[in-house]
Design a protein around this motif. Structure first.
Motif, mmCIF file in Angstrom:
data_model
loop_
_atom_site.group_PDB
_atom_site.id
_atom_site.type_symbol
_atom_site.label_atom_id
_atom_site.label_comp_id
_atom_site.label_asym_id
_atom_site.label_seq_id
_atom_site.Cartn_x
_atom_site.Cartn_y
_atom_site.Cartn_z
ATOM 1 N N HIS A 1 -10.965 7.855 -12.156
ATOM 2 C CA HIS A 1 -11.228 6.624 -11.411
ATOM 3 C C HIS A 1 -9.968 5.770 -11.373
ATOM 4 N N VAL A 2 -9.522 5.475 -10.183
ATOM 5 C CA VAL A 2 -8.360 4.608 -10.042
ATOM 6 C C VAL A 2 -8.871 3.181 -9.837
ATOM 7 N N ILE A 3 -8.724 2.364 -10.876
ATOM 8 C CA ILE A 3 -9.198 0.985 -10.824
ATOM 9 C C ILE A 3 -7.975 0.084 -10.821
ATOM 10 N N ARG A 4 -7.726 -0.593 -9.712
ATOM 11 C CA ARG A 4 -6.501 -1.373 -9.587
ATOM 12 C C ARG A 4 -6.730 -2.561 -8.661
ATOM 13 N N GLY A 5 -5.712 -3.386 -8.494
ATOM 14 C CA GLY A 5 -5.847 -4.595 -7.684
ATOM 15 C C GLY A 5 -5.980 -4.296 -6.196
ATOM 16 N N GLU A 6 -6.564 -5.229 -5.487
ATOM 17 C CA GLU A 6 -6.813 -5.065 -4.057
ATOM 18 C C GLU A 6 -5.529 -4.911 -3.248
ATOM 19 N N GLU A 7 -4.409 -5.408 -3.783
ATOM 20 C CA GLU A 7 -3.168 -5.292 -3.029
ATOM 21 C C GLU A 7 -2.782 -3.836 -2.765
ATOM 22 N N TRP A 8 -3.453 -2.900 -3.456
ATOM 23 C CA TRP A 8 -3.140 -1.483 -3.258
ATOM 24 C C TRP A 8 -3.995 -0.828 -2.199
ATOM 25 N N LEU A 9 -5.001 -1.512 -1.766
ATOM 26 C CA LEU A 9 -5.907 -0.906 -0.780
ATOM 27 C C LEU A 9 -5.170 -0.431 0.483
ATOM 28 N N PRO A 10 -4.268 -1.221 1.044
ATOM 29 C CA PRO A 10 -3.590 -0.769 2.265
ATOM 30 C C PRO A 10 -2.714 0.474 2.078
ATOM 31 N N SER A 11 -2.275 0.740 0.864
ATOM 32 C CA SER A 11 -1.443 1.937 0.711
ATOM 33 C C SER A 11 -2.232 3.134 0.194
ATOM 34 N N THR A 12 -3.515 2.926 -0.025
ATOM 35 C CA THR A 12 -4.334 4.030 -0.506
ATOM 36 C C THR A 12 -4.370 5.239 0.443
ATOM 37 N N PRO A 13 -4.388 5.030 1.761
ATOM 38 C CA PRO A 13 -4.375 6.224 2.634
ATOM 39 C C PRO A 13 -3.152 7.116 2.403
ATOM 40 N N SER B 1 -2.163 7.091 12.606
ATOM 41 C CA SER B 1 -0.990 6.591 13.325
ATOM 42 C C SER B 1 -0.471 5.281 12.726
ATOM 43 N N THR B 2 -1.286 4.639 11.940
ATOM 44 C CA THR B 2 -0.832 3.375 11.349
ATOM 45 C C THR B 2 -0.182 3.560 9.978
ATOM 46 N N LYS C 1 9.001 -6.007 20.165
ATOM 47 C CA LYS C 1 7.589 -6.334 19.897
ATOM 48 C C LYS C 1 6.685 -5.114 19.959
ATOM 49 N N VAL C 2 7.118 -4.069 19.305
ATOM 50 C CA VAL C 2 6.270 -2.877 19.256
ATOM 51 C C VAL C 2 5.036 -3.198 18.423
ATOM 52 N N ALA C 3 3.984 -2.435 18.715
ATOM 53 C CA ALA C 3 2.718 -2.693 18.028
ATOM 54 C C ALA C 3 2.889 -2.619 16.517
ATOM 55 N N GLN C 4 3.644 -1.625 16.084
ATOM 56 C CA GLN C 4 3.794 -1.454 14.652
ATOM 57 C C GLN C 4 5.204 -0.995 14.305
ATOM 58 N N VAL C 5 5.808 -1.679 13.387
ATOM 59 C CA VAL C 5 7.151 -1.312 12.949
ATOM 60 C C VAL C 5 7.053 -0.173 11.941
ATOM 61 N N LYS C 6 7.694 0.952 12.272
ATOM 62 C CA LYS C 6 7.778 2.008 11.255
ATOM 63 C C LYS C 6 8.943 2.952 11.540
ATOM 64 N N TYR C 7 9.211 3.811 10.588
ATOM 65 C CA TYR C 7 10.344 4.721 10.699
ATOM 66 C C TYR C 7 10.167 5.635 11.922
ATOM 67 N N ASP C 8 11.274 6.009 12.554
ATOM 68 C CA ASP C 8 11.182 6.772 13.798
ATOM 69 C C ASP C 8 11.271 8.291 13.630
ATOM 70 N N LYS C 9 11.162 8.757 12.416
ATOM 71 C CA LYS C 9 11.207 10.205 12.147
ATOM 72 C C LYS C 9 12.523 10.840 12.596
ATOM 73 N N HIS C 10 13.536 10.051 12.672
ATOM 74 C CA HIS C 10 14.846 10.526 13.130
ATOM 75 C C HIS C 10 15.284 11.809 12.412
ATOM 76 N N CYS C 11 15.110 11.854 11.120
ATOM 77 C CA CYS C 11 15.620 12.988 10.345
ATOM 78 C C CYS C 11 14.678 14.191 10.304
ATOM 79 N N LEU C 12 13.526 14.037 10.921
ATOM 80 C CA LEU C 12 12.583 15.157 10.918
ATOM 81 C C LEU C 12 13.119 16.317 11.751
#
Length: 487
Positions: free
Chosen positions: A213-225, A182-183, A127-138
Motif C-alpha cells: 500500500h502506497v500511502i502518501r500525500g495528495e501532492e503525488w496524485l498527479p504523478s501517480t499515472p 497524452s497528458t 500557448k500550446v495546450a500542454q507544455v511537455k518534452y518533444d521527444k526530440h531524442c527518441l
RNA sequence: GGCGCAUUCGUCUAGUGGUCCAGGACGCAGCCCUCUCAAGGCUGAGAUCACGGGUUCAAAUCCCGUAUGCGCUACCA
C-alpha cells in the motif's frame, strides 16, 4: 493479496527536519501497518544531491524515534530488503532503467538544459495546450546513441509514453481517478548525474521492498499515472494507493514554514507531548465516526482505517493542538509528569538547586491543570523554587491594605501554633483569625497568596501553603510585611 | 494555460436517501463553582450543508453542470 499482511513505507527526503505533514503521513502508515499486523518501513529518498543537508538523516531518524514511530525496517534497524537509503541503491535503478530502454519503454536523451528551457519558452509563447518534452531524442539512431554515449556526453533517460487507453488509478481514499496518456509527460527517470528521479526510485523500491500500500500525500496524485506506467512496463504488480489530504495553512495553502512552525522538532522544543502531537495530527483527516477526540497511540492503532480518512485538506489549527496538549498533560499521573518537570528545572535558573521527588510530585499535581506545555511550568510556578523577588504591583494595589500587616502578624502567630499542618489546618487557622478580626477570609487569603508567591494566580492557597511548608510560609509572610510598603 | 483533487459552523469534524429547519470538539461570549488563575459543569452565538439544475413521495446524502479553492505541471521530493 487478501491474506497478505501489508507492508507500507514512509519515504521522506532528508531536508533537515521532520515536517508535521510528514509526521501525519508517517503516522497513518504506521497505524495502518500496526492495525493490520503489517510492517512499517522507513526509506530515505535522498536522490537529489543538490539538496543534501549535513546531519539531516540522523536528525530525521532521531525525531522519528522520539515520537515513537519506530520502523520495523529502516536505515537503523536494517531488514530483508535494504539498503533503505536510496543513494546506496544506484546500481539497482540503473539495471531497471536499462531494462526499460531494452524494451523501448524508455530512451536516452541528450538534450541540454538550454534546449529544454528554450523549448518550454516557445511552447509557452505559442500557448500550446500542454507544455511537455518533444521527444526530440527518441528518433536518434542506435549508432548515434552509442557514439554519443561512448563520447561521454551528458544524458538522461526518459520514460517513453505512447498513445493508448487511459491510465486508471484505484485510490482507497479518492476512488477511481483517470488520466489520459497524452497528458503524461516524458518524465526523466535517470538524471545526468546517474541518480534516479523520485518517480523511478519509488517504483523500483516499492516493488523490491514488496510494498502493498502506497500511502502518501495528495501532492503525488498527479504523478501517480507515471508510476503506474512504470509498473506496467516492468511487468510488476501495482500496489494499492491511498493519497492523503494535505495539511493546510490558515489561508488554506499547503502547510509551509512561512506561516508558523512546521518542524516537529520545534514543537518538541516548546514542550509539546509526543502523545498530543500524534493525537492531533491523527485527527487532521481521520475520525472514527464518533465524538471521541482524545486518543492514545494504542487506541489509534486499534481504531484506524484508511477508509475513514477525509478527502479534503485540513487546516493546522494550533489552538486545538494547545487544548489537546493540555488535555494530555492533565491525563498524566504526577509520576509520569515528574521526569518532564525535572527536565524543565534542568533548563531553568534553578538547575543548581535540589528538590526531593516528593516535593516535585506535589508541585506537579498542583500545576497540572494550569499548564499548556511543559515549557510553561517554571514560569508559572517559580515560587515553588525560590521565594518571590518582587510582588506584582497590580495585586499589591488591589489586595494590600494599610491594615494588612497587622492582620498578617496575627495570622503568623496562629500558624506558629500548628504542627506539621496540611491543607485543612491552614484553612481552619485562617478562618479563625478572620473571624476574630471580623473580616472576610479574602482579606487574608489574597495578601497571603501575594506574600507567598508574589503573584495573584495559581493553585488554591492552602495547597500552596502545604507544599511550601510552615517555616517557609511564615518566613515569606514576614518578608512581605517588611518589603511591601504602601505610598 | 493544461491535468487532477476537493467543497457541512471561523477551524477540526459527525452525517452514506426519511430520526438533520444538521450533532460534537476547539475557539468565542455568558452563567455556576470559587480565595485567584486554571480545570470542571451548564448555557449561548455561530452552517439557507458552495451555487444551479435534475432523480425521488423524500437529498447534506444519488446524478449532471457551474463557481471557488487547492495541488501538480523540474535532470525537487
Amino acid at each position: 493479496m487478501i491474506n497478505e499482511t501489508p507492508r507500507v513505507r514512509f519515504a521522506p527526503s532528508p531536508t533537515g527536519y521532520l515536517h508535521v505533514g510528514g509526521l501525519r503521513t508517517a503516522l497513518y502508515n504506521y497505524l495502518f501497518a500496526k492495525h493490520n499486523n503489517g510492517t512499517f518501513i522507513l526509506r530515505i529518498e535522498d536522490t537529489d544531491r543538490n539538496r543534501f543537508v549535513e546531519g539531516a538523516l540522523e536528525n530525521l531518524l532521531d525525531t522519528m524515534e522520539w515520537v515513537g514511530l519506530v520502523p520495523d525496517e529502516g536505515p537503523r534497524q536494517g531488514g530483508i530488503s535494504g539498503p533503505y537509503i536510496q543513494s546506496e541503491r544506484l546500481d539497482i535503478y540503473k539495471k531497471y532503467a536499462d531494462e526499460l530502454i531494452e524494451s523501448g519503454k524508455a530512451y536516452y536523451c541528450f538534450c541540454s538544459s538550454e534546449r529544454l528551457e528554450e523549448l518550454r519558452d516557445t511552447q509557452l509563447k505559442a500557448k500550446v495546450a500542454q507544455v511537455k518534452y518533444d521527444k526530440h531524442c527518441l528518433n536518434l539512431s542506435k549508432q548515434e546513441i552509442s557514439d554519443r554515449l561512448k563520447n561521454g556526453e551528458s544524458h538522461v533517460i526518459r520514460l517513453n509514453v505512447e498513445p493508448g487507453s487511459k491510465v486508471k488509478i484505484k485510490d482507497i481514499v479518492r476512488g477511481n481517478v483517470e488520466f489520459d496518456r497524452s497528458t503524461i509527460d516524458y518524465q526523466v527517470l535517470i538524471k545526468s548525474d546517474g541518480y534516479p528521479t523520485y518517480h523511478m526510485a519509488n517504483v523500483v523500491d516499492d516493488h523490491l521492498m514488496k510494498i502493498t500500500h502506497v500511502i502518501r500525500g495528495e501532492e503525488w496524485l498527479p504523478s501517480t499515472p507515471k508510476h503506474v506506467l512504470l509498473y506496467e512496463f516492468l511487468n510488476w504488480e501495482i500496489p494499492e494507493f491511498a493519497h492523503l489530504p494535505l495539511l493546510l495553512n490558515a489561508d488554506k495553502s499547503k502547510l509551509s514554514k512561512r506561516q508558523g512552525d512546521v518542524a516537529v522538532e520545534d514543537y518538541r522544543e516548546k514542550g509539546y507531548l509526543k502523545s498530543s502531537l500524534l493525537n492531533f495530527v491523527a485527527m487532521l483527516g481521520w475520525s472514527a465516526g464518533d465524538d471521541k477526540e482524545f486518543y492514545t497511540l494504542k487506541e489509534l492503532i486499534e481504531n484506524f482505517s484508511l477508509e475513514r480518512v477525509q478527502k479534503s485538506g485540513a487546516v493546522f489549527n494550533i489552538d486545538k493542538l494547545n487544548w489537546l496538549n493540555a488535555e494530555h498533560i492533565k491525563n498524566q499521573t504526577n509520576e509520569e509528569l515528574l521526569p518532564f518537570l525535572k527536565k524543565e528545572l534542568e533548563k531553568s535558573e534553578f538547575r543548581d538547586k535540589t528538590f526531593s521527588d516528593e516535593y516535585l510530585l506535589k508541585v506537579a499535581g498542583a500545576m497540572k491543570s494550569r499548564l499548556n506545555f511543559y515549557g510553561d511550568f517554571i514560569e508559572r510556578s517559580s515560587y515553588f523554587f525560590e521565594e518571590p523577588k518582587t510582588y506584582s504591583q497590580d495585586i499589591v494595589d488591589k489586595r494590600w491594605k494599610p491594615e494588612t500587616p497587622e492582620h498578617l502578624n496575627k495570622l503568623i502567630s496562629e500558624f506558629e501554633k500548628l504542627e506539621n499542618p496540611v491543607h485543612d489546618q491552614y484553612e481552619i487557622s485562617l478562618k479563625k483569625v478572620a473571624e476574630e478580626l471580623n473580616i472576610g477570609g479574602g482579606k487574608l487569603i489574597h495578601p497571603v497568596r501575594l506574600a507567598v508567591s508574589g503573584i495573584g494566580v495559581g493553585p488554591g492557597l492552602y495547597e500552596i501553603l502545604e507544599i511550601l511548608g510552615k517555616e517557609e510560609v511564615i518566613k515569606r509572610i514576614k518578608t512581605a510585611i517588611d518589603k511591601i510598603k504602601l505610598d
